[in-house]
Design a protein around this motif. Structure first.
Motif: not given
Length: 264
Positions: A58-59, A184, A61-67, A74, A55
């Motif tokens: 993910v927090v 992750v 690098y959130w821009k990377k994981f949620f783009d 992916y 987590l």
């Protein structure tokens, strides 16, 4: 296991998961020293608190994981994680057996430390400094390096994947970041599998310990990741090599002095 022991193991997980020093080796030895290494829930706990460390990635690098517009990111992670998932499933019993051997862990720590002393000189003239420039084939090859950490507990998943990245011409910074990203799906799969197998151990008190441990691991991992990237970019791997050698020697000294580590 009590909350103090859970706190200690969670700090170790958060500090070492993304460093090339083997979080598994550290936690297994720590649990043995605290006299809880033979407890089945402790073994589950050591794997399950990886979720907190995941987590943190993910927090940060959130821009990377949620783009979601960049599906190639992916795809690379999926390609890179396949080798470790396959070998991890096939060799699960072997891995569990080797995690019970302090000599095995100590030797792998020592050998890995020696490699890290020279790794900065082995891979010169890196060309790739951004994840977007990593090809699918390079991602797969980095994933194959991760298999080494699956087969040899104590090697360090982080060390194996960072070295794999540098072998594929990534800079230390880029290799470390891709190692974080790859952690992750790898650790989610490993943790999910262990939780399913150990579901019978999840009573109310144990669930509280897991939540507590994941929270501590998350906080510590955020600090460790931020610190590690800057340190690695400036100083390289040598200090981690010396550290691994010292830890390996300490484990061997404890074992041969008669201290009971066989509870691992």
């Amino acid at each position: 296991m009590n909350y103090l022991q859970a706190f200690i193991l969670a700090i170790i997980e958060g500090l070492t998961e993304f460093l090339p020093v083997s979080s598994t080796g550290h936690m297994v030895i720590a649990s043995a020293v605290m006299g809880i290494g033979s407890d089945e829930f402790v073994k589950l706990f050591e794997i399950a608190i990886q979720l907190g460390a995941i987590l943190a990635v993910v927090v940060l690098y959130w821009k990377k994981f949620f783009d979601f517009s960049k599906w190639q990111f992916y795809a690379k992670l999926l390609i890179a994680v396949i080798p470790a998932l396959g070998f991890g499933y096939l060799l699960n019993d072997f891995i569990d057996d080797k995690l019970g051997s302090p000599i095995f862990i100590a030797v792998i720590l020592l050998l890995g430390g020696i490699v890290l002393l020279f790794i900065d000189k082995m891979f010169k003239n890196p060309k790739i400094d951004h994840e977007a420039d990593i090809t699918n084939m390079s991602a797969f090859k980095i994933g194959c390096f991760q298999v080494l950490a699956v087969v040899f507990p104590g090697l360090s998943r982080s060390a194996a994947t960072i070295i794999g990245g540098m072998q594929q011409k990534l800079t230390r910074h880029a290799a470390a970041e891709f190692s974080f990203f790859l952690a992750v799906p790898t650790m989610c799969a490993a943790t999910g599998y262990k939780l399913l197998k150990g579901a019978h151990l999840l009573n109310g008190e144990n669930i509280k310990l897991l939540l507590f441990g994941n929270l501590i691991a998350f906080i510590v991992a955020i600090i460790a990741i931020k610190s590690f990237i800057g340190f690695l970019s400036k100083h390289g791997f040598r200090v981690f090599g010396y550290y691994r050698i010292v830890i390996g020697v300490v484990i061997l000294a404890l074992y041969f002095s008669g201290i009971d580590l066989t509870v691992l």
